[in-house]
Scaffold this motif. Structure first.
Motif, PDB file in Angstrom:
ATOM      1  N   ILE A  57       0.873  -1.175   0.000  1.00  0.00           N
ATOM      2  CA  ILE A  57       0.000   0.000   0.000  1.00  0.00           C
ATOM      3  C   ILE A  57       0.904   1.217   0.000  1.00  0.00           C
ATOM      4  O   ILE A  57       1.719   1.396   0.909  1.00  0.00           O
ATOM      5  CB  ILE A  57      -0.947   0.028   1.213  1.00  0.00           C
ATOM      6  N   ASP A  58       0.768   2.038  -1.023  1.00  0.00           N
ATOM      7  CA  ASP A  58       1.605   3.223  -1.213  1.00  0.00           C
ATOM      8  C   ASP A  58       0.750   4.455  -0.933  1.00  0.00           C
ATOM      9  O   ASP A  58      -0.244   4.698  -1.620  1.00  0.00           O
ATOM     10  CB  ASP A  58       2.128   3.226  -2.654  1.00  0.00           C
ATOM     11  N   TYR A  59       1.133   5.243   0.077  1.00  0.00           N
ATOM     12  CA  TYR A  59       0.310   6.371   0.530  1.00  0.00           C
ATOM     13  C   TYR A  59       0.794   7.683  -0.084  1.00  0.00           C
ATOM     14  O   TYR A  59       1.984   7.992  -0.035  1.00  0.00           O
ATOM     15  CB  TYR A  59       0.336   6.473   2.058  1.00  0.00           C
ATOM     16  N   HIS A  60      -0.156   8.465  -0.620  1.00  0.00           N
ATOM     17  CA  HIS A  60       0.166   9.730  -1.270  1.00  0.00           C
ATOM     18  C   HIS A  60      -0.855  10.800  -0.901  1.00  0.00           C
ATOM     19  O   HIS A  60      -1.870  10.526  -0.252  1.00  0.00           O
ATOM     20  CB  HIS A  60       0.190   9.556  -2.794  1.00  0.00           C
ATOM     21  N   THR A  61      -0.574  12.025  -1.343  1.00  0.00           N
ATOM     22  CA  THR A  61      -1.526  13.133  -1.217  1.00  0.00           C
ATOM     23  C   THR A  61      -1.574  13.870  -2.555  1.00  0.00           C
ATOM     24  O   THR A  61      -0.751  13.622  -3.441  1.00  0.00           O
ATOM     25  CB  THR A  61      -1.115  14.135  -0.122  1.00  0.00           C
ATOM     26  N   GLY A  62      -2.508  14.795  -2.674  1.00  0.00           N
ATOM     27  CA  GLY A  62      -2.517  15.681  -3.830  1.00  0.00           C
ATOM     28  C   GLY A  62      -1.340  16.641  -3.765  1.00  0.00           C
ATOM     29  O   GLY A  62      -0.741  16.851  -2.714  1.00  0.00           O
ATOM     30  N   GLY A  63      -0.993  17.225  -4.913  1.00  0.00           N
ATOM     31  CA  GLY A  63       0.116  18.170  -4.950  1.00  0.00           C
ATOM     32  C   GLY A  63      -0.315  19.523  -5.467  1.00  0.00           C
ATOM     33  O   GLY A  63      -1.414  19.673  -6.020  1.00  0.00           O
ATOM     34  N   ALA A  64       0.525  20.513  -5.281  1.00  0.00           N
ATOM     35  CA  ALA A  64       0.294  21.869  -5.806  1.00  0.00           C
ATOM     36  C   ALA A  64      -1.054  22.429  -5.373  1.00  0.00           C
ATOM     37  O   ALA A  64      -1.845  22.912  -6.177  1.00  0.00           O
ATOM     38  CB  ALA A  64       0.402  21.865  -7.325  1.00  0.00           C
ATOM     39  N   GLN A  65      -1.322  22.382  -4.071  1.00  0.00           N
ATOM     40  CA  GLN A  65      -2.550  22.902  -3.461  1.00  0.00           C
ATOM     41  C   GLN A  65      -3.822  22.161  -3.893  1.00  0.00           C
ATOM     42  O   GLN A  65      -4.929  22.653  -3.701  1.00  0.00           O
ATOM     43  CB  GLN A  65      -2.737  24.410  -3.729  1.00  0.00           C
ATOM     44  N   ARG A  66      -3.657  20.983  -4.500  1.00  0.00           N
ATOM     45  CA  ARG A  66      -4.828  20.182  -4.858  1.00  0.00           C
ATOM     46  C   ARG A  66      -5.070  19.145  -3.775  1.00  0.00           C
ATOM     47  O   ARG A  66      -4.182  18.357  -3.441  1.00  0.00           O
ATOM     48  CB  ARG A  66      -4.644  19.521  -6.225  1.00  0.00           C
ATOM     49  N   ASN A  67      -6.271  19.156  -3.243  1.00  0.00           N
ATOM     50  CA  ASN A  67      -6.637  18.248  -2.160  1.00  0.00           C
ATOM     51  C   ASN A  67      -7.395  17.061  -2.726  1.00  0.00           C
ATOM     52  O   ASN A  67      -8.447  17.220  -3.339  1.00  0.00           O
ATOM     53  CB  ASN A  67      -7.495  18.985  -1.124  1.00  0.00           C
ATOM     54  N   ASN A  68      -6.859  15.866  -2.532  1.00  0.00           N
ATOM     55  CA  ASN A  68      -7.515  14.644  -2.987  1.00  0.00           C
ATOM     56  C   ASN A  68      -8.470  14.132  -1.914  1.00  0.00           C
ATOM     57  O   ASN A  68      -8.053  13.920  -0.762  1.00  0.00           O
ATOM     58  CB  ASN A  68      -6.487  13.558  -3.313  1.00  0.00           C
ATOM     59  N   PHE A  69      -9.730  13.929  -2.300  1.00  0.00           N
ATOM     60  CA  PHE A  69     -10.651  13.282  -1.377  1.00  0.00           C
ATOM     61  C   PHE A  69     -10.191  11.837  -1.212  1.00  0.00           C
ATOM     62  O   PHE A  69      -9.697  11.224  -2.161  1.00  0.00           O
ATOM     63  CB  PHE A  69     -12.076  13.326  -1.939  1.00  0.00           C
ATOM     64  N   PRO A  70     -10.306  11.247   0.004  1.00  0.00           N
ATOM     65  CA  PRO A  70      -9.786   9.900   0.239  1.00  0.00           C
ATOM     66  C   PRO A  70     -10.218   8.898  -0.838  1.00  0.00           C
ATOM     67  O   PRO A  70     -11.403   8.714  -1.089  1.00  0.00           O
ATOM     68  CB  PRO A  70     -10.367   9.539   1.611  1.00  0.00           C
ATOM     69  N   GLN A  71      -9.227   8.249  -1.454  1.00  0.00           N
ATOM     70  CA  GLN A  71      -9.485   7.399  -2.618  1.00  0.00           C
ATOM     71  C   GLN A  71      -8.407   6.342  -2.750  1.00  0.00           C
ATOM     72  O   GLN A  71      -7.277   6.519  -2.311  1.00  0.00           O
ATOM     73  CB  GLN A  71      -9.512   8.252  -3.891  1.00  0.00           C
ATOM     74  N   ILE A  72      -8.778   5.226  -3.369  1.00  0.00           N
ATOM     75  CA  ILE A  72      -7.833   4.158  -3.692  1.00  0.00           C
ATOM     76  C   ILE A  72      -7.742   4.024  -5.203  1.00  0.00           C
ATOM     77  O   ILE A  72      -8.756   4.021  -5.902  1.00  0.00           O
ATOM     78  CB  ILE A  72      -8.264   2.815  -3.076  1.00  0.00           C
ATOM     79  N   ARG A  73      -6.520   3.908  -5.696  1.00  0.00           N
ATOM     80  CA  ARG A  73      -6.268   3.683  -7.115  1.00  0.00           C
ATOM     81  C   ARG A  73      -5.596   2.315  -7.284  1.00  0.00           C
ATOM     82  O   ARG A  73      -4.707   1.957  -6.516  1.00  0.00           O
ATOM     83  CB  ARG A  73      -5.369   4.787  -7.677  1.00  0.00           C
ATOM     84  N   TYR A  74      -6.041   1.596  -8.293  1.00  0.00           N
ATOM     85  CA  TYR A  74      -5.490   0.268  -8.544  1.00  0.00           C
ATOM     86  C   TYR A  74      -5.168   0.133 -10.036  1.00  0.00           C
ATOM     87  O   TYR A  74      -5.656   0.900 -10.867  1.00  0.00           O
ATOM     88  CB  TYR A  74      -6.466  -0.822  -8.098  1.00  0.00           C
ATOM     89  N   THR A  75      -4.345  -0.845 -10.366  1.00  0.00           N
ATOM     90  CA  THR A  75      -3.959  -1.086 -11.747  1.00  0.00           C
ATOM     91  C   THR A  75      -5.074  -1.839 -12.468  1.00  0.00           C
ATOM     92  O   THR A  75      -5.513  -2.886 -11.981  1.00  0.00           O
ATOM     93  CB  THR A  75      -2.658  -1.904 -11.794  1.00  0.00           C
ATOM     94  N   PRO A  76      -5.554  -1.333 -13.605  1.00  0.00           N
ATOM     95  CA  PRO A  76      -6.724  -1.924 -14.268  1.00  0.00           C
ATOM     96  C   PRO A  76      -6.587  -3.409 -14.563  1.00  0.00           C
ATOM     97  O   PRO A  76      -7.529  -4.176 -14.391  1.00  0.00           O
ATOM     98  CB  PRO A  76      -6.839  -1.119 -15.576  1.00  0.00           C
ATOM     99  N   GLN A  77      -5.405  -3.837 -15.001  1.00  0.00           N
ATOM    100  CA  GLN A  77      -5.215  -5.225 -15.408  1.00  0.00           C
ATOM    101  C   GLN A  77      -4.783  -6.144 -14.266  1.00  0.00           C
ATOM    102  O   GLN A  77      -4.485  -7.318 -14.482  1.00  0.00           O
ATOM    103  CB  GLN A  77      -4.200  -5.320 -16.554  1.00  0.00           C
ATOM    104  N   ASP A  78      -4.783  -5.620 -13.047  1.00  0.00           N
ATOM    105  CA  ASP A  78      -4.330  -6.382 -11.881  1.00  0.00           C
ATOM    106  C   ASP A  78      -5.542  -6.827 -11.054  1.00  0.00           C
ATOM    107  O   ASP A  78      -6.111  -6.045 -10.299  1.00  0.00           O
ATOM    108  CB  ASP A  78      -3.386  -5.514 -11.039  1.00  0.00           C
ATOM    109  N   ARG A  79      -5.924  -8.097 -11.191  1.00  0.00           N
ATOM    110  CA  ARG A  79      -7.104  -8.607 -10.490  1.00  0.00           C
ATOM    111  C   ARG A  79      -6.928  -8.553  -8.970  1.00  0.00           C
ATOM    112  O   ARG A  79      -7.848  -8.188  -8.239  1.00  0.00           O
ATOM    113  CB  ARG A  79      -7.380 -10.054 -10.926  1.00  0.00           C
TER     114      ARG A  79
END
Length: 321
Positions: free
Chosen positions: A143-165
């Motif tokens: 699990i790789d934790y990140h935030t938005g950059g350049a004053q952009r606030n990301n609402f809590p979200q998970i991103r996954y690789t499309p081809q990775d079941r």
């Protein structure tokens, strides 16, 4: 899920051996400041009493993403890593130099565009190589934790690789408020792990150089859900909600068509309708007032918190079902 032979009977990092039932803090020397001060990366290893999956929890791949660092650090302080089964490798801050400089990069290089790394390249490239050769060889997923950059606030979200079941299944278990597939980026950490058949999900929450308590809580809760699912821990707080994640299928950025002072009218993460006014851009004298409207029915994924806007700047990241 993860129908494989687990390998945490003995975890080896820089010739340090962590056996079942053992925990250890390993400090990795990476470089020195111009003053000669040694810079080390702390790696915590918590190996349970039983065989199980090994997960890497990583914060601070970008040095200014303080929210990701605090999220991982807070779980350390609150002793959330009492592992009974499997192993957790905790890396609260990878990009020490970027953190000290309050910048995203490491000596001008983006670590997350430096994989698989090299022995004699930039510091970012050498750190990337170390991560892959010393840590990832032990790992079943991350699990790789990140935030938005350049004053952009990301609402809590998970991103996954499309081809990775398996990545998709991990995203569902994490159960962040929002989730969606995100294409692999060349030379990124997730891309290199995918090449090595290691599922990685990316948690995004908050913005750079800010702490966001809601994003921290959602990240901790999701992580605990993953650890509980694999029976790595037993004590999960009752406060963790079980509202099902909203799975978005399409995304786009709403960009400024004029320059000026920007103000928003909607909360991050809120549901929106096509044509709804999301914000406005006014010139500094109040003579013009440009309305920013939603192009879709969907949700606000991220919003720009910086009030001074140039034409073409990203204002809102929106997604639809």
């Amino acid at each position: 899920m993860f129908d494989k032979e687990f390998k945490n009977e003995e975890v080896v990092i820089r010739n340090e051996r962590i056996r079942l039932g053992e925990s250890k803090l390993i400090k990795i020397p990476v470089d020195r400041l111009a003053t000669g001060t040694l810079i080390e990366i702390p790696v915590y290893v918590f190996n349970g009493d039983e065989l199980g999956p090994t997960v890497l929890l990583q914060g601070g791949l970008h040095g200014d993403e303080t929210n990701s660092i605090e999220l991982v650090r807070r779980m350390l302080i609150d002793k959330r890593y009492k592992i009974h089964k499997g192993c957790v490798i905790v890396l609260p801050l990878l990009n020490v130099f970027g953190f000290l400089d309050l910048t995203r990069n490491m000596h001008g290089k983006d670590v997350n565009r430096s994989f698989p790394g090299s022995k004699s390249g930039s510091l970012a490239s050498r750190i990337a190589r170390y991560l892959m050769e010393e840590l990832i060889k032990n790992v079943d997923f991350a699990i790789d934790y990140h935030t938005g950059g350049a004053q952009r606030n990301n609402f809590p979200q998970i991103r996954y690789t499309p081809q990775d079941r398996e990545g998709l299944e991990l995203a569902k278990i994490f159960n962040a408020p929002l989730m969606f597939a995100s294409k692999l980026i060349p030379k990124s950490f997730r891309n290199e792990c995918y090449k090595n058949s290691i599922p990685v999900i990316v948690y995004e929450g908050g913005e750079s150089l800010r702490l966001d308590e809601n994003a921290i809580k959602e990240g901790i809760d999701g992580t605990l859900r993953v650890l509980q699912y694999f029976k790595m821990i037993t004590n999960v707080p009752e406060t963790i909600t079980e509202i099902e994640s909203i799975h978005l299928n399409k995304r786009k950025w709403v960009r400024a068509k004029v320059a000026g002072l920007f103000s928003t009218k909607v909360a991050n993460g809120s549901a929106i309708k096509k044509g709804q006014i999301l914000g406005s851009i006014m010139d500094t004298y109040g003579e013009t007032n440009y309305k920013v409207k939603s192009p879709i029915n969907g949700y606000v994924i991220a919003k720009n918190n910086f009030p001074i806007i140039n034409m073409g700047d990203a204002l809102f990241h929106v997604g639809e079902l």
